[in-house]
Design a protein around this motif. Structure first.
Motif, PDB file in Angstrom:
ATOM      1  N   SER A   1       0.813  -1.211   0.000  1.00 46.45           N
ATOM      2  CA  SER A   1       0.000   0.000   0.000  1.00 46.45           C
ATOM      3  C   SER A   1       0.848   1.263   0.000  1.00 46.45           C
ATOM      4  CB  SER A   1      -0.947   0.008   1.213  1.00 46.45           C
ATOM      5  OG  SER A   1      -0.225  -0.029   2.422  1.00 46.45           O
ATOM      6  N   TYR A   2       2.158   1.120   0.165  1.00 41.32           N
ATOM      7  CA  TYR A   2       3.061   2.269   0.084  1.00 41.32           C
ATOM      8  C   TYR A   2       3.242   2.734  -1.367  1.00 41.32           C
ATOM      9  CZ  TYR A   2       6.010  -1.830  -0.625  1.00 41.32           C
ATOM     10  OH  TYR A   2       6.497  -3.038  -1.054  1.00 41.32           O
TER      11      TYR A   2
ATOM     12  N   ASP B   1       1.176   3.847  -3.727  1.00 41.01           N
ATOM     13  CA  ASP B   1      -0.156   4.358  -4.062  1.00 41.01           C
ATOM     14  C   ASP B   1      -0.109   5.598  -4.944  1.00 41.01           C
ATOM     15  OD1 ASP B   1       0.886   6.171  -2.283  1.00 41.01           O
ATOM     16  OD2 ASP B   1      -0.761   6.077  -0.843  1.00 41.01           O
ATOM     17  N   GLY B   2       1.065   5.848  -5.544  1.00 43.57           N
ATOM     18  CA  GLY B   2       1.205   7.018  -6.400  1.00 43.57           C
ATOM     19  C   GLY B   2       1.643   8.270  -5.668  1.00 43.57           C
ATOM     20  N   LYS B   3       1.776   8.181  -4.327  1.00 44.94           N
ATOM     21  CA  LYS B   3       2.211   9.313  -3.526  1.00 44.94           C
ATOM     22  C   LYS B   3       3.604   9.028  -2.957  1.00 44.94           C
ATOM     23  CE  LYS B   3      -2.552  10.375  -2.146  1.00 44.94           C
ATOM     24  NZ  LYS B   3      -3.489  10.523  -0.995  1.00 44.94           N
ATOM     25  N   ARG B   4       4.250  10.074  -2.477  1.00 45.53           N
ATOM     26  CA  ARG B   4       5.578   9.944  -1.912  1.00 45.53           C
ATOM     27  C   ARG B   4       5.490   9.608  -0.418  1.00 45.53           C
ATOM     28  NH1 ARG B   4       8.057  15.546  -2.851  1.00 45.53           N
ATOM     29  NH2 ARG B   4      10.000  14.554  -2.163  1.00 45.53           N
ATOM     30  N   HIS B   5       6.203   8.554  -0.015  1.00 46.09           N
ATOM     31  CA  HIS B   5       6.158   8.128   1.383  1.00 46.09           C
ATOM     32  C   HIS B   5       7.542   7.753   1.895  1.00 46.09           C
ATOM     33  CE1 HIS B   5       1.778   7.885   1.424  1.00 46.09           C
ATOM     34  NE2 HIS B   5       1.817   7.171   0.314  1.00 46.09           N
ATOM     35  N   GLU B   6       7.829   8.134   3.135  1.00 42.88           N
ATOM     36  CA  GLU B   6       8.922   7.515   3.863  1.00 42.88           C
ATOM     37  C   GLU B   6       8.356   6.243   4.482  1.00 42.88           C
ATOM     38  OE1 GLU B   6      11.472   9.845   6.593  1.00 42.88           O
ATOM     39  OE2 GLU B   6      10.998   8.316   8.103  1.00 42.88           O
ATOM     40  N   VAL B   7       9.159   5.191   4.539  1.00 43.13           N
ATOM     41  CA  VAL B   7       8.731   3.940   5.166  1.00 43.13           C
ATOM     42  C   VAL B   7       9.847   3.459   6.092  1.00 43.13           C
ATOM     43  CG1 VAL B   7       7.283   3.310   3.200  1.00 43.13           C
ATOM     44  CG2 VAL B   7       9.627   2.459   3.304  1.00 43.13           C
ATOM     45  N   TRP B   8       9.472   2.637   7.083  1.00 44.72           N
ATOM     46  CA  TRP B   8      10.503   2.028   7.926  1.00 44.72           C
ATOM     47  C   TRP B   8      10.214   0.544   8.076  1.00 44.72           C
ATOM     48  CZ3 TRP B   8       6.517   4.892   9.973  1.00 44.72           C
ATOM     49  CH2 TRP B   8       5.865   4.439  11.129  1.00 44.72           C
ATOM     50  N   ILE B   9      11.295  -0.242   8.084  1.00 49.99           N
ATOM     51  CA  ILE B   9      11.216  -1.694   7.994  1.00 49.99           C
ATOM     52  C   ILE B   9      12.041  -2.318   9.110  1.00 49.99           C
ATOM     53  CG2 ILE B   9      11.595  -3.697   6.506  1.00 49.99           C
ATOM     54  CD1 ILE B   9      11.692  -1.658   4.134  1.00 49.99           C
ATOM     55  N   GLY B  10      11.446  -3.239   9.846  1.00 51.76           N
ATOM     56  CA  GLY B  10      12.153  -3.848  10.957  1.00 51.76           C
ATOM     57  C   GLY B  10      12.717  -5.227  10.670  1.00 51.76           C
ATOM     58  N   GLY B  11      12.247  -5.894   9.625  1.00 49.50           N
ATOM     59  CA  GLY B  11      12.660  -7.259   9.349  1.00 49.50           C
ATOM     60  C   GLY B  11      13.829  -7.353   8.389  1.00 49.50           C
ATOM     61  N   LYS B  12      14.036  -8.556   7.865  1.00 47.79           N
ATOM     62  CA  LYS B  12      15.147  -8.805   6.951  1.00 47.79           C
ATOM     63  C   LYS B  12      14.835  -8.299   5.538  1.00 47.79           C
ATOM     64  CE  LYS B  12      17.552 -12.745   9.033  1.00 47.79           C
ATOM     65  NZ  LYS B  12      16.811 -13.018  10.256  1.00 47.79           N
ATOM     66  N   CYS B  13      15.870  -7.780   4.885  1.00 50.60           N
ATOM     67  CA  CYS B  13      15.750  -7.278   3.515  1.00 50.60           C
ATOM     68  C   CYS B  13      17.033  -7.595   2.756  1.00 50.60           C
ATOM     69  CB  CYS B  13      15.573  -5.755   3.486  1.00 50.60           C
ATOM     70  SG  CYS B  13      14.231  -5.113   4.464  1.00 50.60           S
ATOM     71  N   VAL B  14      16.882  -7.795   1.465  1.00 50.80           N
ATOM     72  CA  VAL B  14      18.035  -7.833   0.572  1.00 50.80           C
ATOM     73  C   VAL B  14      18.239  -6.419   0.049  1.00 50.80           C
ATOM     74  CG1 VAL B  14      19.008  -8.775  -1.561  1.00 50.80           C
ATOM     75  CG2 VAL B  14      17.581 -10.223  -0.094  1.00 50.80           C
ATOM     76  N   ALA B  15      19.461  -5.905   0.167  1.00 57.36           N
ATOM     77  CA  ALA B  15      19.785  -4.556  -0.312  1.00 57.36           C
ATOM     78  C   ALA B  15      20.777  -4.665  -1.467  1.00 57.36           C
ATOM     79  CB  ALA B  15      20.378  -3.729   0.815  1.00 57.36           C
ATOM     80  N   ILE B  16      20.434  -4.046  -2.591  1.00 58.31           N
ATOM     81  CA  ILE B  16      21.273  -4.144  -3.788  1.00 58.31           C
ATOM     82  C   ILE B  16      21.568  -2.735  -4.301  1.00 58.31           C
ATOM     83  CG2 ILE B  16      21.494  -5.128  -6.109  1.00 58.31           C
ATOM     84  CD1 ILE B  16      19.291  -7.130  -5.339  1.00 58.31           C
ATOM     85  N   HIS B  17      22.854  -2.434  -4.487  1.00 57.60           N
ATOM     86  CA  HIS B  17      23.255  -1.133  -5.019  1.00 57.60           C
ATOM     87  C   HIS B  17      22.517  -0.889  -6.340  1.00 57.60           C
ATOM     88  CE1 HIS B  17      26.673   1.804  -6.210  1.00 57.60           C
ATOM     89  NE2 HIS B  17      25.796   2.400  -5.440  1.00 57.60           N
ATOM     90  N   MET B  18      21.942   0.295  -6.490  1.00 60.84           N
ATOM     91  CA  MET B  18      21.005   0.559  -7.587  1.00 60.84           C
ATOM     92  C   MET B  18      21.576   0.301  -8.983  1.00 60.84           C
ATOM     93  SD  MET B  18      17.879   1.233  -7.056  1.00 60.84           S
ATOM     94  CE  MET B  18      16.552   1.113  -8.249  1.00 60.84           C
ATOM     95  N   PRO B  19      22.821   0.688  -9.279  1.00 58.51           N
ATOM     96  CA  PRO B  19      23.357   0.376 -10.620  1.00 58.51           C
ATOM     97  C   PRO B  19      23.364  -1.121 -10.908  1.00 58.51           C
ATOM     98  CG  PRO B  19      24.696   2.059  -9.568  1.00 58.51           C
ATOM     99  CD  PRO B  19      23.751   1.541  -8.513  1.00 58.51           C
ATOM    100  N   LEU B  20      23.731  -1.910  -9.906  1.00 66.67           N
ATOM    101  CA  LEU B  20      23.718  -3.361 -10.084  1.00 66.67           C
ATOM    102  C   LEU B  20      22.290  -3.869 -10.206  1.00 66.67           C
ATOM    103  CD1 LEU B  20      24.993  -6.164 -10.146  1.00 66.67           C
ATOM    104  CD2 LEU B  20      25.026  -6.116  -7.631  1.00 66.67           C
TER     105      LEU B  20
END
Length: 266
Positions: A223-224, A226-245
């Motif tokens: 739901s983030y 939705d066409g609008k700009r939002h800051e979000v915060w995440i507490g669980g695990k995530c894969v983070a990938i450098h944007m060019p890659l």
């Protein structure tokens, strides 16, 4: 990272888990396919994060927000203390132990914080959503007055709340101050919002206001986006990938068979 290593990490107590560690590029898609299935339909519009000092960090990482600890950057810590106390019991990720990110629509704002990373949360990870592009500019209504969180921070400081105070101490200080202002007959109109913090009211005032302002979601609901700009915060695990890659990986247009080709020895 091998699959059995990831499983071991997931079983460790939270305080024993690393906040971030590098994973091999070749494993990234397979990890996303195995643990981040809900995010796959939205990979063209990923959650993003700007990170300073990115040159010293791995191009692909596994990050666990809840295993870290953060204090509000560039501002006072009041809203973080309030969010932790009010929203965490409702299932929101703990703001003080989370990854601060932006939705895709808000990527330009996120880029101001450093090198961009695509953030792909694991399935089921809870995501807190600000109604605005930045927490500072999120409006909160307290005692009939609507101000941004940044302005409320100033008000709390003016009322004697210290940056190191706990939520309970903040409540105590504000209630005592409100009682004092009432005894003096509310001489200044710009302090009447404190009526909502008279003894016995402060906790309910915070809960009513902050519960209305923020939303809770997951990558399945997304739901983030939705066409609008939002800051979000995440507490669980995530894969983070450098944007060019990440852009390069997306351009390869990998097939589902390639993505799901996970092996125990990977």
């Amino acid at each position: 990272m091998k699959l059995h290593q990831l499983i071991i990490e997931r079983k460790r107590p939270l305080d024993k888990q690393p906040y971030r560690f590098p994973i091999e590029e070749v494993k990234a898609w397979k990890m996303i396919a195995r643990f981040c299935k809900d995010a796959i339909p939205d990979l063209n519009n990923p959650i993003v994060r700007g990170t300073r000092g990115a040159s010293s960090t791995a191009t692909v990482q596994l990050i666990h927000g809840a295993a870290g600890s953060r204090k509000s950057a560039n501002t006072t810590n009041y809203y973080t203390v309030i969010l932790d106390k009010v929203l965490t019991p409702l299932g929101f990720p703990k703001r003080s132990a989370s990854i601060i990110c932006a939705n895709w629509k808000n990527r330009k704002h996120a880029s101001g914080y450093g090198e961009m990373y695509a953030i792909i949360p694991f399935d089921g990870v809870k995501i807190g959503v600000c109604p605005n592009y930045d927490m500072w500019d999120t409006e909160i209504k307290l005692g009939g007055w609507t101000k941004t969180i940044q302005r409320w921070n100033r008000e709390f400081k003016y009322m004697g709340v210290r940056d190191s105070d706990t939520y309970d101490k903040m409540i105590e200080i504000l209630e005592l101050k409100a009682e004092s202002l009432e005894d003096m007959g509310w001489k200044h109109s710009d302090e009447t919002w404190m009526k909502a913090f008279l003894p016995g009211l402060a906790d309910k005032t915070f809960k009513d206001a902050y519960m209305k302002a923020f939303k809770l979601t997951t990558t399945k609901e997304a739901s983030y986006n939705d066409g609008k700009r939002h800051e979000v915060w995440i507490g669980g695990k995530c894969v983070a990938i450098h944007m060019p890659l990440f852009d390069t990986m997306m351009s390869r247009n990998m097939t589902e068979a390639e993505m799901y080709g996970w092996d125990e020895e990977d």
